[in-house]
Design an enzyme around this catalytic site. Structure first.
Site, PDB file in Angstrom:
ATOM      1  N   ASP A  49       0.858  -1.171   0.049  1.00 17.00           N
ATOM      2  CA  ASP A  49       0.243   0.074  -0.080  1.00 17.00           C
ATOM      3  C   ASP A  49       0.955   1.250  -0.044  1.00 17.00           C
ATOM      4  OD1 ASP A  49      -2.655   1.485   0.642  1.00 17.00           O
ATOM      5  OD2 ASP A  49      -1.514   1.956   2.446  1.00 17.00           O
ATOM      6  N   GLU A 121      -1.948  -5.580  -3.575  1.00 16.30           N
ATOM      7  CA  GLU A 121      -0.977  -4.383  -2.825  1.00 16.30           C
ATOM      8  C   GLU A 121       0.049  -5.616  -2.463  1.00 16.30           C
ATOM      9  OE1 GLU A 121      -3.938  -1.043  -0.965  1.00 16.30           O
ATOM     10  OE2 GLU A 121      -3.569  -2.917   0.326  1.00 16.30           O
TER      11      GLU A 121
END
Length: 227
Positions: A49, A121
């Site tokens: 992320d 992610e």
């Protein structure tokens, strides 16, 4: 470590061959399959992320050198949100390589937006750990493609815009209600209604509550701004 066929195929779709294939395995391992000897992808998701956020921040600054922070922030949010990550994950078919426990498998986990977004992610972090930032950035920009260039000039979500419209007219915030939910648990369909105190109302249907709320807000905003 020899990769299974579905992971070799995922490598090809990602455009990266892993020096440490265990990172790829971990990146697609859901918590429902974790064990003392098998790590899940949650820590990689956390890192990925942040890597994605840095890449998108740089890309937006490079794409529009005159944009103010107030313009960049909503564009950034649109590019890194879970729905976008899940869309990219679908394009490279990460779902086919996910390692899921039986319950997640039976409930359609390979198609779930949250699982796909998290795995995307985690895969980003796996590439970053395997080959460094430059390689991860190149992959992200390739997979996100024209999204950076085509993200709306003002990407504020419709719910925010509708609330600002209401506030400017001294109305209370819009009210969102669940009208109905249908479909199986692994593929629900939500119908959401949004209502203003003045009686104006709109409805929308989507496979996530958030998207249905956004679509309803947009429909109502379009109505009040064109009438």
């Amino acid at each position: 470590m020899k990769l299974a066929a579905e992971l070799k195929a995922l490598e090809a779709r990602l455009g990266h061959t892993f020096e440490r294939p265990d990172l790829l395995v971990r990146s697609v391992t859901h918590s429902s399959m974790s064990s003392p000897t098998r790590q899940d992808n949650q820590r990689l998701e956390f890192l990925g992320d942040r890597v994605l956020g840095l890449v998108m921040s740089e890309a937006l600054l490079e794409h529009d050198k005159s944009a103010a922070e107030g313009q960049l922030a909503p564009r950034f949010n649109a590019l890194v949100r879970k729905e976008t990550c899940a869309d990219v994950a679908r394009e490279v078919d990460i779902g086919a390589a996910l390692k899921l426990g039986r319950s997640e498998m039976m409930s359609g986990g390979r198609r779930k937006q949250a699982l796909l977004g998290d795995a995307m992610e985690a895969v980003i972090a796996a590439v970053y750990r395997d080959a460094g930032f430059d390689v991860a950035r190149a992959m992200i920009l390739r997979l996100w493609g024209a999204r950076v260039q085509s993200v709306e000039a003002d990407a504020r979500d419709p719910k925010t815009s509708l609330q600002e419209w209401a506030q400017a007219r001294k109305l209370p915030p819009p009210k969102y209600d669940l009208v109905s939910r249908s479909g199986p648990d692994h593929a629900p369909v939500f119908t959401i209604a949004v209502t203003l105190e003045n009686g104006l109302k709109a409805e929308a249907t989507d496979n996530s509550k958030r998207k249905a709320e956004q679509a309803a807000a947009k429909a109502l905003l379009d109505n009040v701004t064109t009438s």
